[in-house]
Design a protein around this motif. Sequence first.
Motif, PDB file in Angstrom:
ATOM      1  N   TYR A  66       0.843  -1.199   0.000  1.00 46.66           N
ATOM      2  CA  TYR A  66       0.000   0.000   0.000  1.00 46.66           C
ATOM      3  C   TYR A  66       0.875   1.244   0.000  1.00 46.66           C
ATOM      4  O   TYR A  66       1.701   1.427   0.905  1.00 46.66           O
ATOM      5  CB  TYR A  66      -0.909  -0.020   1.234  1.00 46.66           C
ATOM      6  CG  TYR A  66      -1.688   1.258   1.431  1.00 46.66           C
ATOM      7  CD1 TYR A  66      -2.551   1.724   0.430  1.00 46.66           C
ATOM      8  CD2 TYR A  66      -1.576   1.997   2.602  1.00 46.66           C
ATOM      9  CE1 TYR A  66      -3.272   2.891   0.603  1.00 46.66           C
ATOM     10  CE2 TYR A  66      -2.295   3.170   2.775  1.00 46.66           C
ATOM     11  CZ  TYR A  66      -3.141   3.609   1.776  1.00 46.66           C
ATOM     12  OH  TYR A  66      -3.851   4.761   1.948  1.00 46.66           O
ATOM     13  N   CYS A  67       0.733   2.083  -1.017  1.00 46.93           N
ATOM     14  CA  CYS A  67       1.460   3.351  -1.055  1.00 46.93           C
ATOM     15  C   CYS A  67       0.605   4.411  -0.372  1.00 46.93           C
ATOM     16  O   CYS A  67      -0.508   4.692  -0.830  1.00 46.93           O
ATOM     17  CB  CYS A  67       1.770   3.761  -2.497  1.00 46.93           C
ATOM     18  SG  CYS A  67       2.499   5.420  -2.583  1.00 46.93           S
ATOM     19  N   HIS A  68       1.129   4.979   0.712  1.00 44.72           N
ATOM     20  CA  HIS A  68       0.323   5.946   1.451  1.00 44.72           C
ATOM     21  C   HIS A  68       0.339   7.328   0.805  1.00 44.72           C
ATOM     22  O   HIS A  68      -0.338   8.241   1.260  1.00 44.72           O
ATOM     23  CB  HIS A  68       0.729   6.014   2.933  1.00 44.72           C
ATOM     24  CG  HIS A  68       2.182   6.287   3.151  1.00 44.72           C
ATOM     25  ND1 HIS A  68       2.746   7.500   2.916  1.00 44.72           N
ATOM     26  CD2 HIS A  68       3.182   5.472   3.559  1.00 44.72           C
ATOM     27  CE1 HIS A  68       4.035   7.441   3.179  1.00 44.72           C
ATOM     28  NE2 HIS A  68       4.332   6.221   3.558  1.00 44.72           N
ATOM     29  N   VAL A  69       1.100   7.498  -0.293  1.00 48.26           N
ATOM     30  CA  VAL A  69       1.093   8.771  -1.018  1.00 48.26           C
ATOM     31  C   VAL A  69      -0.010   8.762  -2.082  1.00 48.26           C
ATOM     32  O   VAL A  69      -0.910   9.594  -2.068  1.00 48.26           O
ATOM     33  CB  VAL A  69       2.477   9.082  -1.640  1.00 48.26           C
ATOM     34  CG1 VAL A  69       2.448  10.423  -2.370  1.00 48.26           C
ATOM     35  CG2 VAL A  69       3.565   9.061  -0.577  1.00 48.26           C
ATOM     36  N   CYS A  70       0.025   7.794  -2.991  1.00 49.36           N
ATOM     37  CA  CYS A  70      -0.989   7.763  -4.054  1.00 49.36           C
ATOM     38  C   CYS A  70      -2.184   6.889  -3.683  1.00 49.36           C
ATOM     39  O   CYS A  70      -3.144   6.800  -4.448  1.00 49.36           O
ATOM     40  CB  CYS A  70      -0.389   7.323  -5.385  1.00 49.36           C
ATOM     41  SG  CYS A  70       0.236   5.629  -5.398  1.00 49.36           S
ATOM     42  N   LYS A  71      -2.127   6.247  -2.518  1.00 50.19           N
ATOM     43  CA  LYS A  71      -3.226   5.424  -1.996  1.00 50.19           C
ATOM     44  C   LYS A  71      -3.529   4.197  -2.860  1.00 50.19           C
ATOM     45  O   LYS A  71      -4.640   3.682  -2.847  1.00 50.19           O
ATOM     46  CB  LYS A  71      -4.526   6.254  -1.830  1.00 50.19           C
ATOM     47  CG  LYS A  71      -4.359   7.603  -1.176  1.00 50.19           C
ATOM     48  CD  LYS A  71      -4.130   7.472   0.323  1.00 50.19           C
ATOM     49  CE  LYS A  71      -4.090   8.840   0.991  1.00 50.19           C
ATOM     50  NZ  LYS A  71      -3.292   8.797   2.239  1.00 50.19           N
ATOM     51  N   VAL A 116      -2.903   0.245  -4.038  1.00 47.60           N
ATOM     52  CA  VAL A 116      -2.429  -1.036  -3.536  1.00 47.60           C
ATOM     53  C   VAL A 116      -1.834  -1.794  -4.716  1.00 47.60           C
ATOM     54  O   VAL A 116      -2.493  -1.966  -5.745  1.00 47.60           O
ATOM     55  CB  VAL A 116      -3.563  -1.857  -2.884  1.00 47.60           C
ATOM     56  CG1 VAL A 116      -3.054  -3.221  -2.459  1.00 47.60           C
ATOM     57  CG2 VAL A 116      -4.127  -1.112  -1.681  1.00 47.60           C
ATOM     58  N   TYR A 117      -0.587  -2.186  -4.594  1.00 47.30           N
ATOM     59  CA  TYR A 117       0.108  -2.910  -5.650  1.00 47.30           C
ATOM     60  C   TYR A 117       0.191  -4.384  -5.296  1.00 47.30           C
ATOM     61  O   TYR A 117       0.268  -4.738  -4.120  1.00 47.30           O
ATOM     62  CB  TYR A 117       1.536  -2.391  -5.800  1.00 47.30           C
ATOM     63  CG  TYR A 117       1.621  -0.977  -6.330  1.00 47.30           C
ATOM     64  CD1 TYR A 117       1.801  -0.743  -7.689  1.00 47.30           C
ATOM     65  CD2 TYR A 117       1.533   0.107  -5.467  1.00 47.30           C
ATOM     66  CE1 TYR A 117       1.881   0.553  -8.173  1.00 47.30           C
ATOM     67  CE2 TYR A 117       1.610   1.404  -5.941  1.00 47.30           C
ATOM     68  CZ  TYR A 117       1.795   1.620  -7.297  1.00 47.30           C
ATOM     69  OH  TYR A 117       1.877   2.909  -7.772  1.00 47.30           O
ATOM     70  N   GLU A 118       0.212  -5.201  -6.319  1.00 45.66           N
ATOM     71  CA  GLU A 118       0.492  -6.620  -6.110  1.00 45.66           C
ATOM     72  C   GLU A 118       1.979  -6.828  -6.292  1.00 45.66           C
ATOM     73  O   GLU A 118       2.544  -6.415  -7.301  1.00 45.66           O
ATOM     74  CB  GLU A 118      -0.247  -7.456  -7.158  1.00 45.66           C
ATOM     75  CG  GLU A 118      -1.720  -7.481  -6.907  1.00 45.66           C
ATOM     76  CD  GLU A 118      -2.464  -8.183  -8.025  1.00 45.66           C
ATOM     77  OE1 GLU A 118      -1.826  -8.805  -8.896  1.00 45.66           O
ATOM     78  OE2 GLU A 118      -3.688  -8.084  -8.017  1.00 45.66           O
ATOM     79  N   THR A 158       6.134   3.836   0.331  1.00 45.73           N
ATOM     80  CA  THR A 158       6.065   4.710  -0.836  1.00 45.73           C
ATOM     81  C   THR A 158       6.408   3.919  -2.088  1.00 45.73           C
ATOM     82  O   THR A 158       7.404   3.188  -2.097  1.00 45.73           O
ATOM     83  CB  THR A 158       7.045   5.891  -0.666  1.00 45.73           C
ATOM     84  OG1 THR A 158       6.905   6.409   0.645  1.00 45.73           O
ATOM     85  CG2 THR A 158       6.781   6.993  -1.673  1.00 45.73           C
ATOM     86  N   CYS A 159       5.616   4.056  -3.120  1.00 43.47           N
ATOM     87  CA  CYS A 159       5.849   3.296  -4.353  1.00 43.47           C
ATOM     88  C   CYS A 159       6.861   4.021  -5.251  1.00 43.47           C
ATOM     89  O   CYS A 159       7.140   5.195  -5.026  1.00 43.47           O
ATOM     90  CB  CYS A 159       4.522   3.073  -5.082  1.00 43.47           C
ATOM     91  SG  CYS A 159       3.944   4.485  -6.032  1.00 43.47           S
ATOM     92  N   PRO A 160       7.396   3.343  -6.282  1.00 43.02           N
ATOM     93  CA  PRO A 160       8.418   3.979  -7.142  1.00 43.02           C
ATOM     94  C   PRO A 160       7.931   5.273  -7.796  1.00 43.02           C
ATOM     95  O   PRO A 160       8.713   6.217  -7.967  1.00 43.02           O
ATOM     96  CB  PRO A 160       8.697   2.905  -8.215  1.00 43.02           C
ATOM     97  CG  PRO A 160       8.287   1.619  -7.581  1.00 43.02           C
ATOM     98  CD  PRO A 160       7.153   1.951  -6.642  1.00 43.02           C
ATOM     99  N   SER A 161       6.649   5.359  -8.145  1.00 44.49           N
ATOM    100  CA  SER A 161       6.129   6.582  -8.791  1.00 44.49           C
ATOM    101  C   SER A 161       6.067   7.762  -7.830  1.00 44.49           C
ATOM    102  O   SER A 161       6.017   8.903  -8.262  1.00 44.49           O
ATOM    103  CB  SER A 161       4.721   6.355  -9.349  1.00 44.49           C
ATOM    104  OG  SER A 161       4.604   5.088  -9.899  1.00 44.49           O
ATOM    105  N   CYS A 162       6.028   7.475  -6.548  1.00 47.75           N
ATOM    106  CA  CYS A 162       5.862   8.553  -5.554  1.00 47.75           C
ATOM    107  C   CYS A 162       7.165   8.890  -4.824  1.00 47.75           C
ATOM    108  O   CYS A 162       7.190   9.824  -4.021  1.00 47.75           O
ATOM    109  CB  CYS A 162       4.786   8.178  -4.545  1.00 47.75           C
ATOM    110  SG  CYS A 162       3.145   8.041  -5.282  1.00 47.75           S
ATOM    111  N   CYS A 163       8.213   8.141  -5.087  1.00 50.10           N
ATOM    112  CA  CYS A 163       9.478   8.391  -4.384  1.00 50.10           C
ATOM    113  C   CYS A 163      10.113   9.716  -4.828  1.00 50.10           C
ATOM    114  O   CYS A 163      10.035  10.073  -5.964  1.00 50.10           O
ATOM    115  CB  CYS A 163      10.478   7.257  -4.642  1.00 50.10           C
ATOM    116  SG  CYS A 163      10.176   5.865  -3.572  1.00 50.10           S
TER     117      CYS A 163
HETATM  118 ZN   LIG Z   1       2.480   5.878  -4.847  1.00 52.77          ZN
END
Ligand SMILES: [Zn+2]
Length: 122
Positions: free
Chosen positions: A80-85, A87-89, A117-122
């Motif tokens: 779960y990315c708490h920036v873009c909300k 959920v990734y598998e 944080t996911c790669p798009s939001c880092c």
């Molecule tokens: Zn994200």
Amino acid sequence: MQRKTSQRDAIQEVFIQENRPLGIEDILTYGRAIVATLNQATVYRTLKVLMENGWLTQINHPSLGTLYERTGKEHHHHFYCHVCKRVYELPGCPLAKGDIAPKGFIVEHHEVFLSGTCPSCC
Ligand SMILES: [Zn+2]
Ligand SMILES: [Zn+2]
């Protein structure tokens, strides 16, 4: 009849497009972009049918509550990315091999939910 089919198609389309677990709010938002008249009662009814058909399955996420995802995937975990909300598998499982419990315990099941944080939001 025609209308009912198109709402269900819209919901399935959302899952195919997004290809990630979705909560009811996501399904409504993305679904309405396809069929503007989509309402919550219809979505719940359709999700129930899709689960009975084995097309969808339910995840009980510890912080997000109920999420829905496509069935037929290999064992995997969710991030779960708490920036873009979103959920990734995450494919695969780092716990599949190796001893994760002390001697004498036979592990048959585990649930792990990652967040950050996911790669798009880092
Ligand atoms: Zn994200
Ligand atoms: Zn696992």
